[in-house]
Design a protein around this motif. Structure first.
Motif, PDB file in Angstrom:
ATOM      1  N   LEU A  26      -7.349  34.338  36.688  1.00 55.70           N
ATOM      2  CA  LEU A  26      -7.173  35.774  36.884  1.00 55.70           C
ATOM      3  C   LEU A  26      -6.365  36.015  38.154  1.00 55.70           C
ATOM      4  O   LEU A  26      -6.484  35.277  39.133  1.00 55.70           O
ATOM      5  CB  LEU A  26      -8.539  36.465  36.996  1.00 55.70           C
ATOM      6  N   ASN A  27      -5.554  37.051  38.144  1.00 60.39           N
ATOM      7  CA  ASN A  27      -4.731  37.398  39.305  1.00 60.39           C
ATOM      8  C   ASN A  27      -5.613  38.079  40.355  1.00 60.39           C
ATOM      9  O   ASN A  27      -6.137  39.170  40.110  1.00 60.39           O
ATOM     10  CB  ASN A  27      -3.604  38.334  38.877  1.00 60.39           C
ATOM     11  N   GLN A  56      -4.900  43.995  34.432  1.00 60.31           N
ATOM     12  CA  GLN A  56      -4.543  42.741  33.775  1.00 60.31           C
ATOM     13  C   GLN A  56      -4.709  42.840  32.263  1.00 60.31           C
ATOM     14  O   GLN A  56      -3.959  42.226  31.508  1.00 60.31           O
ATOM     15  CB  GLN A  56      -5.385  41.600  34.348  1.00 60.31           C
ATOM     16  N   ILE A  57      -5.695  43.611  31.816  1.00 63.36           N
ATOM     17  CA  ILE A  57      -5.855  43.838  30.374  1.00 63.36           C
ATOM     18  C   ILE A  57      -4.747  44.759  29.873  1.00 63.36           C
ATOM     19  O   ILE A  57      -4.138  44.522  28.828  1.00 63.36           O
ATOM     20  CB  ILE A  57      -7.234  44.449  30.063  1.00 63.36           C
ATOM     21  N   MET A  58      -4.455  45.819  30.633  1.00 66.37           N
ATOM     22  CA  MET A  58      -3.436  46.800  30.245  1.00 66.37           C
ATOM     23  C   MET A  58      -2.044  46.179  30.158  1.00 66.37           C
ATOM     24  O   MET A  58      -1.243  46.539  29.299  1.00 66.37           O
ATOM     25  CB  MET A  58      -3.428  47.959  31.241  1.00 66.37           C
ATOM     26  N   GLU A  59      -1.778  45.212  31.045  1.00 68.13           N
ATOM     27  CA  GLU A  59      -0.473  44.557  31.071  1.00 68.13           C
ATOM     28  C   GLU A  59      -0.125  43.950  29.720  1.00 68.13           C
ATOM     29  O   GLU A  59       0.988  44.115  29.206  1.00 68.13           O
ATOM     30  CB  GLU A  59      -0.483  43.475  32.154  1.00 68.13           C
ATOM     31  N   MET A  95     -19.211  37.214  34.206  1.00 61.60           N
ATOM     32  CA  MET A  95     -18.420  38.426  33.977  1.00 61.60           C
ATOM     33  C   MET A  95     -16.920  38.131  34.031  1.00 61.60           C
ATOM     34  O   MET A  95     -16.135  38.734  33.302  1.00 61.60           O
ATOM     35  CB  MET A  95     -18.797  39.503  34.992  1.00 61.60           C
ATOM     36  N   ARG A  96     -16.519  37.205  34.900  1.00 58.34           N
ATOM     37  CA  ARG A  96     -15.098  36.816  34.941  1.00 58.34           C
ATOM     38  C   ARG A  96     -14.684  36.188  33.613  1.00 58.34           C
ATOM     39  O   ARG A  96     -13.590  36.439  33.106  1.00 58.34           O
ATOM     40  CB  ARG A  96     -14.840  35.841  36.103  1.00 58.34           C
ATOM     41  N   GLN A  97     -15.578  35.373  33.059  1.00 57.22           N
ATOM     42  CA  GLN A  97     -15.261  34.757  31.771  1.00 57.22           C
ATOM     43  C   GLN A  97     -15.175  35.813  30.672  1.00 57.22           C
ATOM     44  O   GLN A  97     -14.312  35.740  29.787  1.00 57.22           O
ATOM     45  CB  GLN A  97     -16.330  33.708  31.426  1.00 57.22           C
ATOM     46  N   ARG A  98     -16.032  36.804  30.722  1.00 54.48           N
ATOM     47  CA  ARG A  98     -15.971  37.911  29.763  1.00 54.48           C
ATOM     48  C   ARG A  98     -14.668  38.689  29.916  1.00 54.48           C
ATOM     49  O   ARG A  98     -14.061  39.110  28.922  1.00 54.48           O
ATOM     50  CB  ARG A  98     -17.168  38.842  29.956  1.00 54.48           C
ATOM     51  N   ALA A  99     -14.251  38.881  31.155  1.00 50.40           N
ATOM     52  CA  ALA A  99     -12.986  39.584  31.402  1.00 50.40           C
ATOM     53  C   ALA A  99     -11.811  38.794  30.831  1.00 50.40           C
ATOM     54  O   ALA A  99     -10.873  39.363  30.255  1.00 50.40           O
ATOM     55  CB  ALA A  99     -12.797  39.823  32.907  1.00 50.40           C
ATOM     56  N   MET A 100     -11.864  37.452  30.979  1.00 44.64           N
ATOM     57  CA  MET A 100     -10.815  36.597  30.413  1.00 44.64           C
ATOM     58  C   MET A 100     -10.769  36.733  28.892  1.00 44.64           C
ATOM     59  O   MET A 100      -9.694  36.787  28.287  1.00 44.64           O
ATOM     60  CB  MET A 100     -11.080  35.131  30.773  1.00 44.64           C
ATOM     61  N   ILE A 101     -11.940  36.803  28.268  1.00 43.99           N
ATOM     62  CA  ILE A 101     -12.005  36.970  26.816  1.00 43.99           C
ATOM     63  C   ILE A 101     -11.427  38.322  26.412  1.00 43.99           C
ATOM     64  O   ILE A 101     -10.708  38.436  25.420  1.00 43.99           O
ATOM     65  CB  ILE A 101     -13.467  36.815  26.323  1.00 43.99           C
ATOM     66  N   ALA A 104      -9.647  28.411  23.299  1.00 43.69           N
ATOM     67  CA  ALA A 104     -10.626  28.496  24.379  1.00 43.69           C
ATOM     68  C   ALA A 104     -10.781  27.127  25.018  1.00 43.69           C
ATOM     69  O   ALA A 104     -11.376  26.221  24.421  1.00 43.69           O
ATOM     70  CB  ALA A 104     -11.967  28.997  23.838  1.00 43.69           C
ATOM     71  N   ASP A 105     -10.229  26.961  26.207  1.00 42.27           N
ATOM     72  CA  ASP A 105     -10.240  25.668  26.895  1.00 42.27           C
ATOM     73  C   ASP A 105     -11.429  25.611  27.851  1.00 42.27           C
ATOM     74  O   ASP A 105     -11.413  26.216  28.919  1.00 42.27           O
ATOM     75  CB  ASP A 105      -8.921  25.482  27.658  1.00 42.27           C
ATOM     76  N   GLU A 106     -12.462  24.883  27.456  1.00 40.68           N
ATOM     77  CA  GLU A 106     -13.695  24.741  28.247  1.00 40.68           C
ATOM     78  C   GLU A 106     -14.188  26.118  28.732  1.00 40.68           C
ATOM     79  O   GLU A 106     -14.340  26.353  29.938  1.00 40.68           O
ATOM     80  CB  GLU A 106     -13.440  23.830  29.463  1.00 40.68           C
ATOM     81  N   PRO A 107     -14.451  27.062  27.818  1.00 36.98           N
ATOM     82  CA  PRO A 107     -14.801  28.422  28.239  1.00 36.98           C
ATOM     83  C   PRO A 107     -16.147  28.558  28.927  1.00 36.98           C
ATOM     84  O   PRO A 107     -16.446  29.596  29.504  1.00 36.98           O
ATOM     85  CB  PRO A 107     -14.803  29.198  26.907  1.00 36.98           C
ATOM     86  N   THR A 108     -16.981  27.514  28.857  1.00 33.50           N
ATOM     87  CA  THR A 108     -18.314  27.611  29.470  1.00 33.50           C
ATOM     88  C   THR A 108     -18.488  26.684  30.664  1.00 33.50           C
ATOM     89  O   THR A 108     -19.598  26.516  31.169  1.00 33.50           O
ATOM     90  CB  THR A 108     -19.396  27.289  28.429  1.00 33.50           C
ATOM     91  N   THR A 109     -17.395  26.089  31.147  1.00 35.75           N
ATOM     92  CA  THR A 109     -17.480  25.197  32.299  1.00 35.75           C
ATOM     93  C   THR A 109     -17.984  25.947  33.526  1.00 35.75           C
ATOM     94  O   THR A 109     -17.571  27.068  33.796  1.00 35.75           O
ATOM     95  CB  THR A 109     -16.099  24.588  32.614  1.00 35.75           C
ATOM     96  N   ALA A 110     -18.891  25.329  34.279  1.00 36.53           N
ATOM     97  CA  ALA A 110     -19.431  25.861  35.535  1.00 36.53           C
ATOM     98  C   ALA A 110     -20.340  27.075  35.339  1.00 36.53           C
ATOM     99  O   ALA A 110     -20.704  27.730  36.307  1.00 36.53           O
ATOM    100  CB  ALA A 110     -18.303  26.208  36.505  1.00 36.53           C
ATOM    101  N   LEU A 111     -20.711  27.381  34.094  1.00 38.06           N
ATOM    102  CA  LEU A 111     -21.651  28.471  33.843  1.00 38.06           C
ATOM    103  C   LEU A 111     -23.029  27.885  33.537  1.00 38.06           C
ATOM    104  O   LEU A 111     -23.138  26.810  32.962  1.00 38.06           O
ATOM    105  CB  LEU A 111     -21.183  29.324  32.658  1.00 38.06           C
ATOM    106  N   ASP A 112     -24.081  28.602  33.921  1.00 39.59           N
ATOM    107  CA  ASP A 112     -25.416  28.098  33.603  1.00 39.59           C
ATOM    108  C   ASP A 112     -25.676  28.231  32.106  1.00 39.59           C
ATOM    109  O   ASP A 112     -24.966  28.949  31.394  1.00 39.59           O
ATOM    110  CB  ASP A 112     -26.494  28.825  34.420  1.00 39.59           C
ATOM    111  N   VAL A 113     -26.676  27.543  31.611  1.00 42.40           N
ATOM    112  CA  VAL A 113     -26.874  27.415  30.167  1.00 42.40           C
ATOM    113  C   VAL A 113     -27.129  28.759  29.486  1.00 42.40           C
ATOM    114  O   VAL A 113     -26.723  28.964  28.335  1.00 42.40           O
ATOM    115  CB  VAL A 113     -28.029  26.430  29.844  1.00 42.40           C
ATOM    116  N   THR A 114     -27.790  29.682  30.184  1.00 43.36           N
ATOM    117  CA  THR A 114     -28.052  30.997  29.593  1.00 43.36           C
ATOM    118  C   THR A 114     -26.755  31.759  29.373  1.00 43.36           C
ATOM    119  O   THR A 114     -26.518  32.329  28.294  1.00 43.36           O
ATOM    120  CB  THR A 114     -28.989  31.821  30.500  1.00 43.36           C
TER     121      THR A 114
END
Length: 333
Positions: free
Chosen positions: A104-105, A113-116, A160-166, A179-189
Motif C-alpha cells: 500500500l502507498n 488508492q481504491i478510487m485510483e 484491516m490492511r489486508q482487507r483494504a488490499m482485497i 492472492a500471493d500469501e494473503p494470510t502471511t503474518a496474520l494470526d489464525v483468527t
C-alpha cells in the motif's frame, strides 16, 4: 466450467551476475471461472515468480521468458505490450501481494488508492468512484467505511490492511484474482476471516482465484484444485479432496507431515523435510527432489521424471508411479 486462463510450458529465467537462474521450468496449468486454484510449495520454489509472471510484474532488466504462453481472453500475455498489460492489470486480473504494509502507498489515503483503480479502468468521475470505494470497504467488512476512506495504511491493523488490499484488488470486478500469501503474518483468527471473505466475494463475483501459499493447511477448505510446486516445476496436481486423501509425490506427502495437528497424540518434534532445495543456477539432471527423498532411485538422479496419471485429474511427476518401477510407490493401493 469455462477456462479463463491457460498457461502452457512457461519458462522464466533471471540473468544475474552469478549466472542464469532457471526459476520456472516448463510449468503448465489452467484456471476456470469461479474456481480457486492453490499453488503450494516451500519458499523459493517459484510460486510468486509464476504468479507475477502472469501479470509481467517481474524486473524487466533481468527477466527472460524464453518459451511458453499465457493465454487470457484469446491473447498471449507473454507477447503483450506494456500498454496492453496496463489495461489488464487491476481491471481484468488483480493481485493481492504478500505484505500489505509495503504494497500500500503510505503517502495516499486508503480511499484514494481504491478510487485510483476505479477511475482508470471504469472511466468514472471522482464522486462516483468515492461512492463505489466506500461500498467496497463495506463489502470487505471494514467498520465506519466513510471515515476509513480518509485513513492511511499505518492507521490500519494488519487484518484491516489486508482487507483494504482485497478491496483495491476487487474494485473493478476482475475475472482473475491472484492472492500471493494473503494470510502471511496474520494470526489464525484473522487468517480464517480473510479466507472466508475471499470465498464469499468469489461466490458473489464469480472470480477465478489463484491462491499462492506455502501452507497446505490454509487451502484445505478453500481451494478446488491444488498444484504442488517444487524447484520451479509442478510435481503434483489434483482436486483438493484427492490431494489430501491420496497424495502420491514424496514431496507432497512431506508437506502433509509438516502440518501441525491438535489431534495428534505424538508430542515429538514437528516433521521437517531434510536438506535444502536445489540451486536453480545449475538445476539437477533428474528429479529436483531426489536428494531429499527417502525413496529416490538411480533413475531419479539422472533422468527428469515423466508426468503420470494416477487417476482422472490427478497427475504426479514421479518415477515411483511408473508401471515398471520394481519397488513401486510405497503408498500405492
Amino acid at each position: 466450467m469455462k477456462k479463463i486462463l491457460d498457461v502452457k510450458n512457461l519458462r522464466i529465467n533471471f540473468n544475474t551476475y552469478a549466472g542464469t537462474v532457471y526459476a520456472v521450468r516448463d510449468v503448465s496449468f489452467h484456471l476456470n471461472s469461479g474456481e480457486t486454484l492453490a499453488i503450494v510449495g516451500e519458499s523459493g520454489c517459484g510460486k510468486t515468480v509464476t504468479s507475477k509472471g502472469i501479470l509481467k510484474l517481474l524486473p524487466k532488466y533481468i527477466t527472460d521468458i524464453p518459451s511458453g504462453t499465457i493465454e487470457f481472453e484469446g491473447k498471449n500475455l507473454v507477447q503483450a505490450s506494456e500498454r496492453e498489460m496496463n489495461s489488464i492489470r487491476g481491471g481484468k486480473i488483480s493481485m493481492i501481494f504478500q505484505d500489505p504494509m509495503t504494497s500500500l502507498n503510505p503517502t495516499m489515503k486508503i480511499g484514494e488508492q481504491i478510487m485510483e483503480s476505479l477511475i482508470k479502468h471504469k472511466k468514472i468521475s471522482k464522486g462516483e468512484a468515492r461512492k463505489e470505494a466506500i461500498s467496497m470497504l463495506k463489502m470487505v467488512n471494514i467498520p465506519e467505511a466513510e471515515k476509513r476512506m480518509d485513513s492511511y495504511a499505518h492507521e490500519f491493523s494488519g487484518g484491516m490492511r489486508q482487507r483494504a488490499m482485497i478491496a483495491i484488488a476487487l474494485a473493478c470486478n476482475p475475472k482473475i484474482l491472484i492472492a500471493d500469501e494473503p494470510t502471511t503474518a496474520l494470526d489464525v483468527t484473522i487468517q480464517a476471516q480473510i479466507m472466508d471473505l475471499m470465498k464469499n466475494l468469489q461466490r458473489d463475483m464469480n472470480t477465478g482465484i489463484i491462491l499462492v501459499t506455502h501452507d497446505l493447511g490454509v487451502v484445505a477448505g478453500v481451494a478446488d484444485r491444488i498444484q504442488v510446486m517444487y524447484a520451479g516445476e509442478i510435481v503434483e496436481t489434483g482436486d483438493t479432496k484427492t490431494i489430501f486423501k491420496n497424495p502420491r509425490h514424496p514431496y507432497t506427502r512431506a508437506l502433509m507431515k509438516s502440518i501441525p495437528s491438535i489431534d495428534s497424540e505424538n508430542k515429538s518434534e514437528l516433521y521437517a523435510i531434510k536438506g535444502t532445495p536445489p540451486d536453480l543456477i545449475a538445476p539437477p539432471k533428474g528429479c529436483g527432489f531426489a536428494y531429499r527423498c527417502d525413496y529416490s532411485m538411480k533413475i531419479c538422479m539422472e533422468v527428469p521424471p515423466e508426468s503420470f496419471s494416477v487417476e482422472e485429474g490427478h497427475i504426479c511427476k514421479c518415477w515411483l508411479e511408473h508401471e515398471k518401477c520394481k519397488g513401486g510407490s510405497p503408498w500405492k493401493s
